[in-house]
Design a protein around this motif. Structure first.
Motif, short mmCIF file in Angstrom:
data_model
loop_
_atom_site.label_atom_id
_atom_site.label_comp_id
_atom_site.label_asym_id
_atom_site.label_seq_id
_atom_site.Cartn_x
_atom_site.Cartn_y
_atom_site.Cartn_z
N PRO A 1 -15.44 22.43 -52.02
CA PRO A 1 -16.17 22.83 -50.72
C PRO A 1 -15.84 22.31 -49.37
O PRO A 1 -16.28 22.89 -48.52
N LYS A 2 -15.17 21.13 -49.34
CA LYS A 2 -15.10 20.39 -48.20
C LYS A 2 -13.87 21.46 -47.53
O LYS A 2 -13.76 21.71 -46.22
N LEU A 3 -12.86 21.95 -48.46
CA LEU A 3 -11.82 22.83 -47.79
C LEU A 3 -12.39 24.01 -47.27
O LEU A 3 -11.99 24.64 -46.38
N ASP A 4 -13.40 24.60 -48.11
CA ASP A 4 -14.02 25.71 -47.61
C ASP A 4 -14.61 25.64 -46.25
O ASP A 4 -14.50 26.58 -45.53
N GLU A 5 -15.24 24.24 -46.37
CA GLU A 5 -16.07 24.11 -44.93
C GLU A 5 -15.06 23.97 -43.84
O GLU A 5 -15.13 24.50 -42.69
N TRP A 6 -13.94 23.43 -44.05
CA TRP A 6 -12.88 22.92 -42.93
C TRP A 6 -12.08 24.33 -42.59
O TRP A 6 -11.67 24.69 -41.18
N SER A 7 -11.82 25.11 -43.49
CA SER A 7 -11.21 26.27 -43.29
C SER A 7 -11.79 27.38 -42.33
O SER A 7 -11.41 28.27 -41.73
N LYS A 8 -13.36 27.06 -42.13
CA LYS A 8 -14.07 27.89 -41.20
C LYS A 8 -13.88 27.34 -39.79
O LYS A 8 -14.34 27.73 -38.75
N LEU A 9 -13.21 25.97 -39.57
CA LEU A 9 -12.81 25.38 -38.16
C LEU A 9 -11.64 25.43 -37.72
O LEU A 9 -10.51 25.67 -38.25
N THR A 10 -11.60 25.31 -36.51
CA THR A 10 -10.16 25.11 -35.88
C THR A 10 -9.74 23.65 -36.26
O THR A 10 -10.38 22.77 -36.42
N TRP A 11 -8.37 23.57 -35.91
CA TRP A 11 -7.96 22.06 -35.95
C TRP A 11 -8.41 21.29 -34.81
O TRP A 11 -8.66 20.03 -35.00
N LYS A 12 -8.76 21.83 -33.57
CA LYS A 12 -9.58 21.11 -32.52
C LYS A 12 -10.83 20.28 -33.07
O LYS A 12 -11.19 19.33 -33.02
N GLU A 13 -11.65 21.27 -33.86
CA GLU A 13 -12.98 20.96 -34.31
C GLU A 13 -12.60 19.79 -35.49
O GLU A 13 -13.35 18.85 -35.30
N ILE A 14 -11.65 19.91 -36.35
CA ILE A 14 -11.48 18.90 -37.45
C ILE A 14 -11.22 17.83 -36.51
O ILE A 14 -11.67 16.68 -37.11
N ASP A 15 -10.51 17.90 -35.55
CA ASP A 15 -9.86 16.51 -35.02
C ASP A 15 -11.04 15.74 -34.29
O ASP A 15 -10.82 14.44 -34.18
N GLU A 16 -11.96 16.47 -34.07
CA GLU A 16 -12.99 15.89 -33.16
C GLU A 16 -14.09 15.12 -34.20
O GLU A 16 -14.99 14.31 -33.82
N PHE A 17 -13.99 15.19 -35.58
CA PHE A 17 -14.91 14.71 -36.45
C PHE A 17 -14.40 13.06 -36.21
O PHE A 17 -13.47 12.75 -36.16
N SER A 18 -15.61 12.13 -36.21
CA SER A 18 -15.31 10.75 -36.19
C SER A 18 -16.54 9.83 -36.82
O SER A 18 -17.84 10.75 -36.95
N SER A 19 -16.30 8.76 -37.27
CA SER A 19 -17.42 7.99 -38.06
C SER A 19 -18.36 7.27 -36.98
O SER A 19 -18.29 7.53 -35.63
N ASP A 20 -19.42 6.84 -37.36
CA ASP A 20 -20.29 5.94 -36.36
C ASP A 20 -19.53 5.09 -35.48
O ASP A 20 -20.11 4.68 -34.44
N THR A 21 -18.48 4.60 -36.15
CA THR A 21 -17.81 3.43 -35.17
C THR A 21 -16.71 4.09 -34.22
O THR A 21 -15.99 3.32 -33.46
N GLY A 22 -16.62 5.43 -34.14
CA GLY A 22 -15.78 6.05 -33.45
C GLY A 22 -14.39 6.36 -34.18
O GLY A 22 -13.44 7.07 -33.40
N HIS A 23 -14.23 5.89 -35.21
CA HIS A 23 -12.95 6.18 -35.90
C HIS A 23 -12.86 7.52 -36.45
O HIS A 23 -13.58 8.12 -36.98
N LYS A 24 -11.58 8.00 -35.91
CA LYS A 24 -11.54 9.48 -36.72
C LYS A 24 -11.50 9.86 -38.04
O LYS A 24 -10.82 9.00 -38.93
N MET A 25 -11.93 10.79 -38.46
CA MET A 25 -12.26 10.97 -39.72
C MET A 25 -10.94 11.68 -40.51
O MET A 25 -10.79 11.27 -41.81
N HIS A 26 -10.37 12.37 -39.91
CA HIS A 26 -9.27 13.12 -40.39
C HIS A 26 -8.22 13.03 -39.42
O HIS A 26 -8.29 13.29 -38.28
#
Length: 174
Positions: free
Chosen positions: A86-111
């Motif tokens: 399910p996560k791979l399917d979700e991320w496949s709809k995004l660009t790498w820029k959008e994936i790179d922008e994911f961050s936690s509440d503390t500002g740490h990059k998630m991926h």
């Protein structure tokens, strides 16, 4: 004397014509060379993968045997269906820029990328054993401790490991 001056005039005309022809050829060659040079689009890096949509493959998945901490490298069908796919399917709809922008509440990059020399020694040795050596490995965060590790080749994420316990790059002391 007239004969000589006619001869000279003819030679001069021939020389001027040859010079004009050479100049024209030089301009044509320059124009053709310039037209064949690829130019980057304004304000874009043509080598950047960040504008590309993420894709993934299982061709490099290391699903044999188990880790020294007792976890199988292979994922179960339930883990694939509930946590990974399910996560791979979700991320496949995004660009790498959008994936790179994911961050936690503390500002740490998630991926993000990680240097291979900071992952656990067992994982480093396993990469050499399965002949997947590289300087940088990419890590997706699937949940609290769940991670998906692999290599990013252009837009493709080449899945290597499913890490259930955050042991490939441990952050908590045991």
């Amino acid at each position: 004397m007239n004969q000589k001056s006619k001869r000279q005039a003819r030679a001069e005309r021939k020389h001027i014509a040859a010079a004009k022809k050479a100049e024209k050829n030089a301009r044509l060659v320059t124009t053709v060379v310039q037209e064949n040079i690829k130019k980057p689009r304004k304000n874009k890096n043509p080598d950047s993968i960040f504008a590309m949509h993420m894709s993934w493959c299982l061709d490099y998945a290391d699903r044999e045997c188990s880790w020294s901490w007792g976890c199988q490298r292979d994922w179960t069908e339930a883990e694939w269906a509930e946590n990974i796919k399910p996560k791979l399917d979700e991320w496949s709809k995004l660009t790498w820029k959008e994936i790179d922008e994911f961050s936690s509440d503390t500002g740490h990059k998630m991926h993000h990328n990680m240097d291979c020399d900071v992952i656990c020694e067992e994982a480093q040795l396993r990469l050499l054993e399965i002949e997947l050596d590289g300087d940088v490995i990419f890590r997706f965060r699937l949940g609290n401790k769940l991670r998906l590790w692999g290599f990013r080749k252009l837009q493709e994420f080449q899945i290597v490991w499913y890490d259930r316990q955050h042991k490939i790059y441990p952050t908590d002391p045991d």
